[in-house]
Design an enzyme around this catalytic site. Structure first.
Site, short mmCIF file in Angstrom:
data_model
loop_
_atom_site.label_atom_id
_atom_site.label_comp_id
_atom_site.label_asym_id
_atom_site.label_seq_id
_atom_site.Cartn_x
_atom_site.Cartn_y
_atom_site.Cartn_z
CB SER A 91 -8.37 1.09 5.80
OG SER A 91 -9.10 2.52 6.06
CE LYS B 85 -3.83 1.86 2.69
NZ LYS B 85 -4.74 2.12 3.73
CB SER C 9 -7.89 3.30 3.15
OG SER C 9 -7.15 2.98 4.33
#
Length: 470
Positions: free
Chosen positions: A179, A80, A155
């Site tokens: 997330s 990420k 996210s």
């Protein structure tokens, strides 16, 4: 290369060890797949093709020389884009961070590399991670591999989309209110929100510091629970940069350990009502556990209304105030989604010191109260969110239809610091994945994974999305 593009980490590593396929071939297959699918999914924000090829050539030399290799040798992974990888841009979805290039790897990245993983690139997020839809002004939106008209979630939406599409074999996300789990649920893969401190969050943005550092964690994402477990085992362990880090030994569970264990189907009027298809998926997971000898029964948990209010106090008002101060004078450069979050997060005005101290104490008392209720029921089942993936643009912070009303099944666990995992179970009538959430007590992450794997095995082999590369 029978294991590609959807092979497990163990299958890829075994084919490398047996020399059935070379690390260079493994990497090239994934790079070509990314090249074909990136225009559709927009999962990656940075792709290090040459770096991955260089890593693959070095990995191949180690195999040919008979050198000792790690648990993830030649396995292609993604990260990420809010986690530091030396030399890679780490924008966390924000124009304000476009110039930030870390000089050193986060500890979890060091551990992945030491285990032999090959890092392909990093993946898309909403700005500052503060939304359940992955969209921003720097790289745009990430689409769901199961239906491009739908969101991959947030996210960690870029990470979930890349893994589900076979562009990456596994990777790392982060979770402050669902997330990891929500994108995994939306995209039909697995994800673990570990207990804070099990995997060091050092090198993550926003940094987890201060009295609310337990809100956000970093954790593994992959297509199977076995792969999630392997990534967890590689990354877990203490680190001096993480204030919550603890030297907790890894544990494994046998069938005998699990037989007859009590599992509760979470009931709470506070969490709202999930769609019938979502409730059916949780019931399917419960039925499969009953058939395997678990003692599964309804379980009403009290105090979740306070947990959700406290979670929003920290995730909304406290973090919102910090973000507001950090972007002062640069408000015109932030995305509409972050602007919407801040408008709701900061609607209560400045936070008094007394209110902050009281919220910290209330959180500890409530956590203890919930632990007492779970004393004889160590694992709970629930939805991940109220519904499958929503269409692009439908995610928001508005009352009634927004994140606070559709995602509370995940949010309360970030307040209490409990581990939980998402595992795909079924599909909606529209063909979208539906996951079940497995919830455990702090530092019993391995038990959460063991129960999740039992559900997964009863479900049958993982099915890829109907996504065409041409």
């Amino acid at each position: 290369m029978s294991c590609l593009p959807y092979g497990t980490l163990a299958e890829i590593a075994q084919e490398i060890r047996s020399k059935s396929v070379s690390p260079v071939e493994i990497v090239e297959v994934h790079l070509k797949r990314i090249e074909a699918l990136q225009p559709k999914l927009n999962a990656f924000v940075h792709l290090d093709s040459e770096g991955a090829r260089e890593q693959a050539r070095a990995a191949e030399n180690r195999v040919l020389s008979g050198a000792q290799i790690g648990a993830l040798h030649s396995v292609p992974v993604s990260i990420k884009s809010c986690i530091d990888v030396a030399g890679w841009p780490c924008p966390a979805g924000s124009v304000l961070r476009m110039g930030y290039i870390p000089r050193q790897d986060a500890p979890l990245v060091e551990r992945l590399k030491a285990a032999g993983a090959i890092l392909l690139g990093n993946t898309n997020t909403p700005e500052f991670l503060m939304a359940y839809e992955t969209n921003n002004l720097t790289h745009g939106k990430t689409s769901n591999p199961w239906n491009l008209a739908y969101s991959a979630g947030g996210s960690s939406g870029g990470e979930a989309g890349a893994i589900a599409a076979g562009c990456s074999a596994g990777g790392v996300g982060s979770d402050g209110g669902g997330s990891i789990r929500v994108p995994a649920h939306f995209c039909g893969i697995c994800g673990l929100k570990p207990t804070p401190g099990r995997i060091p969050a050092t090198g993550h943005f926003p940094p987890g510091t201060g009295a609310f550092s337990w809100i956000g964690v970093v954790g593994p994402m992959a297509r199977t629970i076995a792969d999630v477990r392997l990534l967890f085992e590689v990354m877990a362990g203490p680190d001096p940069g993480d204030a919550l880090s603890a030297p907790v030994p890894l544990r494994s569970y046998t069938e005998e350990d699990l037989r007859g264990m009590r599992i509760g189907i979470l009931e709470s009027d506070t969490l709202g009502v999930a769609t019938p298809e979502t409730r059916a998926a949780v019931e399917q997971a419960a039925s499969s556990l009953c058939a395997l000898g678990f003692n599964v029964e309804p379980f009403r948990l009290e105090g979740l209304d306070r947990a959700l209010d406290l979670w929003w106090f920290f995730f909304g008002r406290v973090i919102g105030n910090l973000i507001r101060d950090s972007i002062a004078g640069q408000e015109q450069q932030i995305s509409p989604m972050l602007r919407e979050y801040l408008s709701h997060a900061n609607s209560g005005g400045p936070i008094a010191l007394e209110a902050f101290i009281k919220a910290c104490a209330d959180r500890d008392f409530l956590r203890a109260e919930i632990l007492r209720q779970m004393q004889d029921t160590p694992v709970l089942l629930s939805p991940v969110s109220a519904s499958p993936a929503f269409r692009h643009g439908e995610g928001n912070y508005l009352p009634g239809t927004g994140y606070r009303d559709t995602m509370p099944f995940s949010q309360w666990l970030n307040l209490t610091g409990f581990p939980s995992a998402s595992v795909p179970v079924a599909h909606s009538k529209d063909g979208l994945p539906i996951g079940a959430q497995i919830i455990g007590r702090p530092f019993e992450d391995e038990l959460v994974l063991a129960v999740a794997e039992a559900i997964e095995q009863a479900r049958g082999p993982w099915q890829p999305p109907p996504l065409q590369t041409s």
